[in-house]
Design a protein around this motif. Structure first.
Motif, PDB file in Angstrom:
ATOM      1  N   SER A 164      -3.906  -2.746   1.363  1.00 33.77           N
ATOM      2  CA  SER A 164      -2.682  -3.547   1.333  1.00 33.77           C
ATOM      3  C   SER A 164      -2.317  -4.012  -0.066  1.00 33.77           C
ATOM      4  CB  SER A 164      -2.845  -4.779   2.226  1.00 33.77           C
ATOM      5  OG  SER A 164      -3.904  -5.593   1.772  1.00 33.77           O
ATOM      6  N   ARG A 166      -0.431  -4.502  -3.023  1.00 30.18           N
ATOM      7  CA  ARG A 166       1.003  -4.228  -3.143  1.00 30.18           C
ATOM      8  C   ARG A 166       1.351  -3.553  -4.462  1.00 30.18           C
ATOM      9  NH1 ARG A 166       2.792  -3.070   0.670  1.00 30.18           N
ATOM     10  NH2 ARG A 166       4.866  -3.360  -0.191  1.00 30.18           N
ATOM     11  N   TYR A 169      -0.957   0.296  -4.654  1.00 31.94           N
ATOM     12  CA  TYR A 169      -1.232   1.019  -3.422  1.00 31.94           C
ATOM     13  C   TYR A 169      -1.164   2.533  -3.626  1.00 31.94           C
ATOM     14  CZ  TYR A 169       3.650   2.268  -2.468  1.00 31.94           C
ATOM     15  OH  TYR A 169       4.897   2.791  -2.521  1.00 31.94           O
ATOM     16  N   ARG A 180      -3.317   6.754   6.385  1.00 29.38           N
ATOM     17  CA  ARG A 180      -2.897   5.524   7.051  1.00 29.38           C
ATOM     18  C   ARG A 180      -3.053   5.630   8.580  1.00 29.38           C
ATOM     19  NH1 ARG A 180      -3.364   4.010   2.463  1.00 29.38           N
ATOM     20  NH2 ARG A 180      -1.689   3.142   1.200  1.00 29.38           N
ATOM     21  N   ILE A 227       1.280  -1.806   6.281  1.00 26.27           N
ATOM     22  CA  ILE A 227       1.393  -0.886   5.146  1.00 26.27           C
ATOM     23  C   ILE A 227       2.078   0.416   5.563  1.00 26.27           C
ATOM     24  CG2 ILE A 227       0.069   0.517   3.527  1.00 26.27           C
ATOM     25  CD1 ILE A 227       0.215  -2.419   2.817  1.00 26.27           C
ATOM     26  N   GLU A 231       5.692   1.847   4.037  1.00 28.95           N
ATOM     27  CA  GLU A 231       5.748   3.115   3.324  1.00 28.95           C
ATOM     28  C   GLU A 231       6.735   4.096   3.960  1.00 28.95           C
ATOM     29  OE1 GLU A 231       1.176   3.147   1.588  1.00 28.95           O
ATOM     30  OE2 GLU A 231       1.743   4.520   3.196  1.00 28.95           O
TER      31      GLU A 231
END
Length: 564
Positions: A164, A166, A169, A180, A227, A231
């Motif tokens: 996570s 930011r 990543y 993911r 996340i 994305e």
């Protein structure tokens, strides 16, 4: 070169594909809502008193008088942990003496509950408290059970925090070989499987260890869903997804908990019922896609292109013949970032002051939020209705927090809701005992204020720190929040000594951090600072040095964060 956003702009922001991802990922956090607060009913403590063995040779009068009275909540009620010495009562009963008239009960010797306890079944049929007699000398195990769940959340935060981050990543995506989607469903499986194993616990120790692992899966699942959504979704949708989407679906899961618990009052069957919804997430494996960003970072352009072309088909828009030029995408690499260390959060007097105040804000806000959430059985009225209302009030709190962040200055709006939440909780002790509805209403209003503040803190915290240490600051303050949640059950435990003491402490601390907030700098309308020199100044330092080059009054920065 074109970046990923530009390459996928033809999909639009809110097509059928984006709506599907938005709602399915948000819905995947529903089990997190009821697992996170399940201890309210799994570890509920019913009314209890010492067992008097059926073989005791006592008359009906002495049997009724075998439990001494104690003062609790201003009323004389039967003791939960003591009884008159059974041998003495047997002798007095055999002599034909009567309690109260012939014998002064206060003069009799007392003893602990040597033969166990009998529990009221008015609220719960069984809990882990009745299963393993976690009362009297062992009542400390009840808050410890919940605290260890939050220790699991803390450990899970460290693990999922690597995904996570930011700022970096993209770097982390390149290092991760699991993806993911795989991690999302793995954490769902951990949460569901270990919740199921808890049903077969043969001791409190076994239950607690499994509960800790459930806590690890619970927060990791939440973070990875967040996340993955940020994305896949476009810029404008990310804001709603991160501040409202998964938060409200988490609250929906929280609302389902008292509904399950009301109809299923056995702790093992309740755990089974809370585990089953996790199985409904299995079909999502064939619907929720992998993150195209992650696939590109791994050089798997064909797989990313398949997903994006499928999204275009779902949205009903034509896709260009060439989505990604391999030569171009090879240039899409994260640049080396200057490394920061924890001491950088204390590099100057200004940033050290902001860090210390932020740690206190997060710590005590977490104590207030989880303290009020876990104390619902102690409120006046029905424990199930109280828990449901505590969950419902979170929905308007998240909406109000989102509106305040869009329209009003951070410092004053945050301080205002702290004063609201803490003030009404402090006022509870002044409400007459007969005004039960008013007391519950004040607790609800306090929960509303603290929940809204909790949601806003993430945005405010990110806006105060420069890029180099921003993620480290969020990690440090989030850790302070987890530590607050770990000790919150012990604030609830203080109810055993005085029913108003938890509210006095939580209300006072919330008002205190509301005052602290007024000394923090105002970030509304400012660009995110890139360096320590661009940081806004704490109020008492402002006259010493003016921050330049950061004012932008036209637009509030858009920050992609959410409470975890």
């Amino acid at each position: 070169m074109r970046d990923y956003e530009a390459a996928t702009a033809f999909l639009g922001e809110w097509g059928r594909f984006q709506r599907l991802v938005f709602f399915l990922l948000s819905a995947s956090t529903i089990p997190n809502g009821f697992n996170g607060m399940s201890a309210v009913f799994l570890a509920g403590t019913p009314e209890h008193r010492c067992v008097v063995p059926g073989g005791a040779n006592l008359s009906a009068e002495w049997l009724n008088a075998s439990i001494p009275l104690e003062l609790r909540g201003g009323q004389a009620v039967p003791s939960r942990c003591r009884r008159y010495r059974l041998a003495a009562l047997t002798n007095l009963s055999a002599l034909g003496l009567r309690p109260g008239s012939d014998v002064e009960l206060e003069s009799l010797e007392q003893e602990p509950c040597r033969d166990g306890w009998e529990y009221s079944r008015d609220v719960y049929r069984s809990t882990i408290v009745t299963e393993w007699n976690l009362v009297c000398e062992d009542d400390w195990k009840v808050p410890l059970t919940t605290s260890l769940f939050f220790v699991g959340v803390l450990i899970g935060s460290f693990i999922s925090g690597q995904l996570s981050d930011r700022k970096c990543y993209v770097i982390l995506m390149q290092r991760s070989r699991f993806g993911r989607k795989n991690i999302l469903f793995l954490t769902m499986a951990v949460q569901t499987a270990f919740s199921f194993l808890q049903i077969f616990s043969i001791s409190w120790e076994m239950f607690t260890v499994l509960f800790l692992i459930v806590g690890m899966g619970q927060i990791s699942n939440y973070v990875v869903a967040f996340i993955l959504g940020t994305e896949i979704l476009g810029k404008s949708v990310r804001i709603i997804f991160s501040t409202l989407g998964i938060c409200i679906f988490f609250a929906i899961g929280y609302m389902l908990l008292p509904l399950f618990a009301y109809f299923i009052r056995d702790w093992q069957m309740l755990l089974l019922a809370l585990t089953i919804p996790g199985l409904f997430c299995i079909p999502l494996w064939w619907i929720i896609p992998e993150s195209p960003r992650w696939l590109i970072s791994q050089g798997r352009y064909k797989e990313a292109e398949v997903i994006i072309r499928k999204a275009a088909k779902i949205n009903g828009v034509p896709a260009p013949e060439v989505l990604f030029d391999t030569a171009e995408m090879q240039d899409w690499k994260p640049q080396q970032q200057q490394k920061a260390i924890l001491l950088d959060l204390f590099r100057t007097r200004n940033i050290a002051t902001i860090t210390i105040m932020s740690l206190l804000l997060w710590f005590f806000t977490s104590v207030g939020y989880f303290g009020l959430s876990l104390s619902t059985p102690n409120w006046h009225g029905n424990a199930y209705i109280n828990c449901f209302l505590s969950a419902v009030i979170e929905v308007p709190a998240y909406v109000i927090a989102w509106l305040l962040l869009r329209c009003l200055p951070r410092r004053y709006s945050l301080a205002g809701i702290f004063f609201l939440g803490g003030g009404v909780v402090l006022f509870i002790q002044l409400v007459p005992a007969d005004f039960n509805v008013l007391s519950v209403g004040l607790v609800m209003l306090g929960k509303f204020g603290i929940t809204a503040a909790f949601s806003m803190l993430y945005v405010y915290n990110v806006e105060l720190y420069p890029t180099l240490v921003r993620n480290m600051a969020v990690g440090a303050t989030s850790t302070a929040s987890r530590l607050g949640s770990i000790i919150a059950p012990y604030f609830v435990y203080l109810d055993a000594y005085d029913k108003y003491l938890p509210y006095i402490l939580m209300g006072s601390l919330t008002v205190l951090i509301g005052i602290l907030t007024l000394f923090l700098p105002e970030s509304y309308g400012n660009s995110l600072p890139e360096s320590f020199e661009q940081m806004l100044k704490v109020k008492c330092f402002r006259n010493r040095q003016q921050t330049t080059g950061i004012r932008n009054a036209k637009e509030s920065p858009k920050v992609l964060v959410t409470p975890l």
